[in-house]
Design a protein around this motif. Structure first.
Motif, PDB file in Angstrom:
ATOM      1  N   MET A   1       0.836  -1.200   0.000  1.00  0.00           N
ATOM      2  CA  MET A   1       0.000   0.000   0.000  1.00  0.00           C
ATOM      3  C   MET A   1       0.870   1.251   0.000  1.00  0.00           C
ATOM      4  O   MET A   1       0.580   2.216  -0.714  1.00  0.00           O
ATOM      5  CB  MET A   1      -0.917   0.015   1.216  1.00  0.00           C
ATOM      6  CG  MET A   1      -1.846   1.213   1.237  1.00  0.00           C
ATOM      7  SD  MET A   1      -2.725   1.419   2.776  1.00  0.00           S
ATOM      8  CE  MET A   1      -1.406   1.862   3.875  1.00  0.00           C
ATOM      9  N   ASN A   2       1.934   1.245   0.768  1.00  0.00           N
ATOM     10  CA  ASN A   2       2.847   2.384   0.799  1.00  0.00           C
ATOM     11  C   ASN A   2       3.446   2.639  -0.577  1.00  0.00           C
ATOM     12  O   ASN A   2       3.568   3.784  -1.012  1.00  0.00           O
ATOM     13  CB  ASN A   2       3.963   2.102   1.812  1.00  0.00           C
ATOM     14  CG  ASN A   2       4.178   3.255   2.737  1.00  0.00           C
ATOM     15  OD1 ASN A   2       3.534   4.283   2.634  1.00  0.00           O
ATOM     16  ND2 ASN A   2       5.101   3.064   3.652  1.00  0.00           N
ATOM     17  N   ARG A   3       3.840   1.583  -1.267  1.00  0.00           N
ATOM     18  CA  ARG A   3       4.417   1.709  -2.598  1.00  0.00           C
ATOM     19  C   ARG A   3       3.396   2.273  -3.584  1.00  0.00           C
ATOM     20  O   ARG A   3       3.697   3.155  -4.377  1.00  0.00           O
ATOM     21  CB  ARG A   3       4.939   0.350  -3.054  1.00  0.00           C
ATOM     22  CG  ARG A   3       5.738   0.410  -4.322  1.00  0.00           C
ATOM     23  CD  ARG A   3       6.437  -0.892  -4.680  1.00  0.00           C
ATOM     24  NE  ARG A   3       5.627  -2.070  -4.485  1.00  0.00           N
ATOM     25  CZ  ARG A   3       5.888  -3.039  -3.616  1.00  0.00           C
ATOM     26  NH1 ARG A   3       6.947  -2.973  -2.848  1.00  0.00           N
ATOM     27  NH2 ARG A   3       5.110  -4.096  -3.515  1.00  0.00           N
ATOM     28  N   HIS A   4       2.153   1.790  -3.516  1.00  0.00           N
ATOM     29  CA  HIS A   4       1.112   2.271  -4.422  1.00  0.00           C
ATOM     30  C   HIS A   4       0.725   3.719  -4.110  1.00  0.00           C
ATOM     31  O   HIS A   4       0.455   4.502  -5.026  1.00  0.00           O
ATOM     32  CB  HIS A   4      -0.117   1.370  -4.359  1.00  0.00           C
ATOM     33  CG  HIS A   4       0.042   0.104  -5.133  1.00  0.00           C
ATOM     34  ND1 HIS A   4       0.625  -1.014  -4.590  1.00  0.00           N
ATOM     35  CD2 HIS A   4      -0.286  -0.223  -6.400  1.00  0.00           C
ATOM     36  CE1 HIS A   4       0.647  -1.972  -5.491  1.00  0.00           C
ATOM     37  NE2 HIS A   4       0.102  -1.511  -6.607  1.00  0.00           N
ATOM     38  N   MET A   5       0.673   4.079  -2.842  1.00  0.00           N
ATOM     39  CA  MET A   5       0.329   5.453  -2.479  1.00  0.00           C
ATOM     40  C   MET A   5       1.444   6.415  -2.893  1.00  0.00           C
ATOM     41  O   MET A   5       1.189   7.578  -3.180  1.00  0.00           O
ATOM     42  CB  MET A   5       0.078   5.563  -0.974  1.00  0.00           C
ATOM     43  CG  MET A   5      -1.154   4.823  -0.518  1.00  0.00           C
ATOM     44  SD  MET A   5      -2.669   5.458  -1.197  1.00  0.00           S
ATOM     45  CE  MET A   5      -2.887   6.901  -0.207  1.00  0.00           C
ATOM     46  N   GLY A   6       2.675   5.945  -2.933  1.00  0.00           N
ATOM     47  CA  GLY A   6       3.786   6.782  -3.365  1.00  0.00           C
ATOM     48  C   GLY A   6       3.728   7.112  -4.848  1.00  0.00           C
ATOM     49  O   GLY A   6       4.276   8.123  -5.296  1.00  0.00           O
ATOM     50  N   LYS A   7       3.076   6.284  -5.643  1.00  0.00           N
ATOM     51  CA  LYS A   7       2.966   6.517  -7.082  1.00  0.00           C
ATOM     52  C   LYS A   7       1.916   7.566  -7.423  1.00  0.00           C
ATOM     53  O   LYS A   7       1.898   8.079  -8.529  1.00  0.00           O
ATOM     54  CB  LYS A   7       2.600   5.211  -7.791  1.00  0.00           C
ATOM     55  CG  LYS A   7       3.701   4.173  -7.778  1.00  0.00           C
ATOM     56  CD  LYS A   7       3.258   2.923  -8.486  1.00  0.00           C
ATOM     57  CE  LYS A   7       4.301   1.846  -8.435  1.00  0.00           C
ATOM     58  NZ  LYS A   7       3.842   0.606  -9.091  1.00  0.00           N
ATOM     59  N   ILE A   8       1.051   7.881  -6.488  1.00  0.00           N
ATOM     60  CA  ILE A   8      -0.033   8.819  -6.757  1.00  0.00           C
ATOM     61  C   ILE A   8       0.497  10.240  -6.726  1.00  0.00           C
ATOM     62  O   ILE A   8       1.179  10.651  -5.796  1.00  0.00           O
ATOM     63  CB  ILE A   8      -1.171   8.654  -5.722  1.00  0.00           C
ATOM     64  CG1 ILE A   8      -1.794   7.283  -5.858  1.00  0.00           C
ATOM     65  CG2 ILE A   8      -2.212   9.738  -5.890  1.00  0.00           C
ATOM     66  CD1 ILE A   8      -2.822   6.986  -4.808  1.00  0.00           C
ATOM     67  N   THR A   9       0.157  11.003  -7.771  1.00  0.00           N
ATOM     68  CA  THR A   9       0.491  12.423  -7.784  1.00  0.00           C
ATOM     69  C   THR A   9      -0.819  13.193  -7.753  1.00  0.00           C
ATOM     70  O   THR A   9      -1.744  12.908  -8.518  1.00  0.00           O
ATOM     71  CB  THR A   9       1.286  12.804  -9.041  1.00  0.00           C
ATOM     72  OG1 THR A   9       0.536  12.451 -10.192  1.00  0.00           O
ATOM     73  CG2 THR A   9       2.626  12.094  -9.061  1.00  0.00           C
ATOM     74  N   PHE A  10      -0.890  14.152  -6.886  1.00  0.00           N
ATOM     75  CA  PHE A  10      -2.111  14.928  -6.729  1.00  0.00           C
ATOM     76  C   PHE A  10      -1.756  16.397  -6.736  1.00  0.00           C
ATOM     77  O   PHE A  10      -0.986  16.859  -5.903  1.00  0.00           O
ATOM     78  CB  PHE A  10      -2.806  14.565  -5.411  1.00  0.00           C
ATOM     79  CG  PHE A  10      -4.016  15.403  -5.139  1.00  0.00           C
ATOM     80  CD1 PHE A  10      -5.188  15.201  -5.836  1.00  0.00           C
ATOM     81  CD2 PHE A  10      -3.977  16.407  -4.199  1.00  0.00           C
ATOM     82  CE1 PHE A  10      -6.305  15.970  -5.594  1.00  0.00           C
ATOM     83  CE2 PHE A  10      -5.085  17.184  -3.946  1.00  0.00           C
ATOM     84  CZ  PHE A  10      -6.257  16.968  -4.643  1.00  0.00           C
ATOM     85  N   GLU A  11      -2.301  17.104  -7.724  1.00  0.00           N
ATOM     86  CA  GLU A  11      -2.121  18.542  -7.781  1.00  0.00           C
ATOM     87  C   GLU A  11      -3.493  19.171  -7.651  1.00  0.00           C
ATOM     88  O   GLU A  11      -4.402  18.891  -8.436  1.00  0.00           O
ATOM     89  CB  GLU A  11      -1.471  18.957  -9.088  1.00  0.00           C
ATOM     90  CG  GLU A  11      -0.026  18.512  -9.197  1.00  0.00           C
ATOM     91  CD  GLU A  11       0.642  19.001 -10.473  1.00  0.00           C
ATOM     92  OE1 GLU A  11       0.109  19.956 -11.080  1.00  0.00           O
ATOM     93  OE2 GLU A  11       1.660  18.426 -10.836  1.00  0.00           O
ATOM     94  N   GLU A  12      -3.617  20.033  -6.674  1.00  0.00           N
ATOM     95  CA  GLU A  12      -4.896  20.679  -6.438  1.00  0.00           C
ATOM     96  C   GLU A  12      -5.145  21.724  -7.514  1.00  0.00           C
ATOM     97  O   GLU A  12      -4.237  22.440  -7.930  1.00  0.00           O
ATOM     98  CB  GLU A  12      -4.889  21.329  -5.054  1.00  0.00           C
ATOM     99  CG  GLU A  12      -6.249  21.768  -4.606  1.00  0.00           C
ATOM    100  CD  GLU A  12      -6.242  22.174  -3.154  1.00  0.00           C
ATOM    101  OE1 GLU A  12      -7.064  23.017  -2.804  1.00  0.00           O
ATOM    102  OE2 GLU A  12      -5.426  21.651  -2.384  1.00  0.00           O
ATOM    103  N   ALA A  13      -6.395  21.805  -7.990  1.00  0.00           N
ATOM    104  CA  ALA A  13      -6.755  22.791  -9.007  1.00  0.00           C
ATOM    105  C   ALA A  13      -6.657  24.190  -8.396  1.00  0.00           C
ATOM    106  O   ALA A  13      -6.972  24.384  -7.227  1.00  0.00           O
ATOM    107  CB  ALA A  13      -8.178  22.526  -9.495  1.00  0.00           C
ATOM    108  N   PRO A  14      -6.212  25.161  -9.182  1.00  0.00           N
ATOM    109  CA  PRO A  14      -6.107  26.514  -8.636  1.00  0.00           C
ATOM    110  C   PRO A  14      -7.485  27.078  -8.291  1.00  0.00           C
ATOM    111  O   PRO A  14      -8.476  26.774  -8.946  1.00  0.00           O
ATOM    112  CB  PRO A  14      -5.450  27.313  -9.766  1.00  0.00           C
ATOM    113  CG  PRO A  14      -5.673  26.518 -10.996  1.00  0.00           C
ATOM    114  CD  PRO A  14      -5.787  25.088 -10.562  1.00  0.00           C
ATOM    115  N   ASP A  15      -7.520  27.905  -7.269  1.00  0.00           N
ATOM    116  CA  ASP A  15      -8.766  28.503  -6.808  1.00  0.00           C
ATOM    117  C   ASP A  15      -9.191  29.596  -7.794  1.00  0.00           C
ATOM    118  O   ASP A  15      -8.442  30.541  -8.032  1.00  0.00           O
ATOM    119  CB  ASP A  15      -8.554  29.094  -5.412  1.00  0.00           C
ATOM    120  CG  ASP A  15      -9.853  29.563  -4.790  1.00  0.00           C
ATOM    121  OD1 ASP A  15     -10.924  29.195  -5.311  1.00  0.00           O
ATOM    122  OD2 ASP A  15      -9.787  30.291  -3.778  1.00  0.00           O
TER     123      ASP A  15
END
Length: 79
Positions: free
Chosen positions: A50-64
């Motif tokens: 799970m740690n390995r899979h969560m490390g692959k996730i990239t999340f960029e928040e949309a600008p306000d």
């Protein structure tokens, strides 16, 4: 008739085993330890995966959109 002799032997030995069993000294034994160790190893491997899979996730928040300056074009909603 070997099935009959095996049944007879088991019925003769079961009462003796029940008399020797002390209910105050029952422990899980080696089998209990092996099962617990296998469960602990499985949980450790799952957490590592799970740690390995969560490390692959990239999340960029949309600008306000409210924080955008006046020169920035505002997105129009899709119709």
């Amino acid at each position: 008739m070997p099935d009959m002799s095996a049944h007879l032997a088991l019925t003769q030995l079961v009462p003796f085993a029940a008399e020797e069993l002390d209910k105050n000294k029952v422990t899980p034994g080696v089998l209990g330890f092996v099962v617990f160790a296998a469960l602990a190893l499985a949980v450790w491997m799952l957490m590592k995966s799970m740690n390995r899979h969560m490390g692959k996730i990239t999340f960029e928040e949309a600008p306000d959109p409210a924080a955008a300056g006046p020169d920035t074009p505002k997105a129009t909603p899709a119709k």
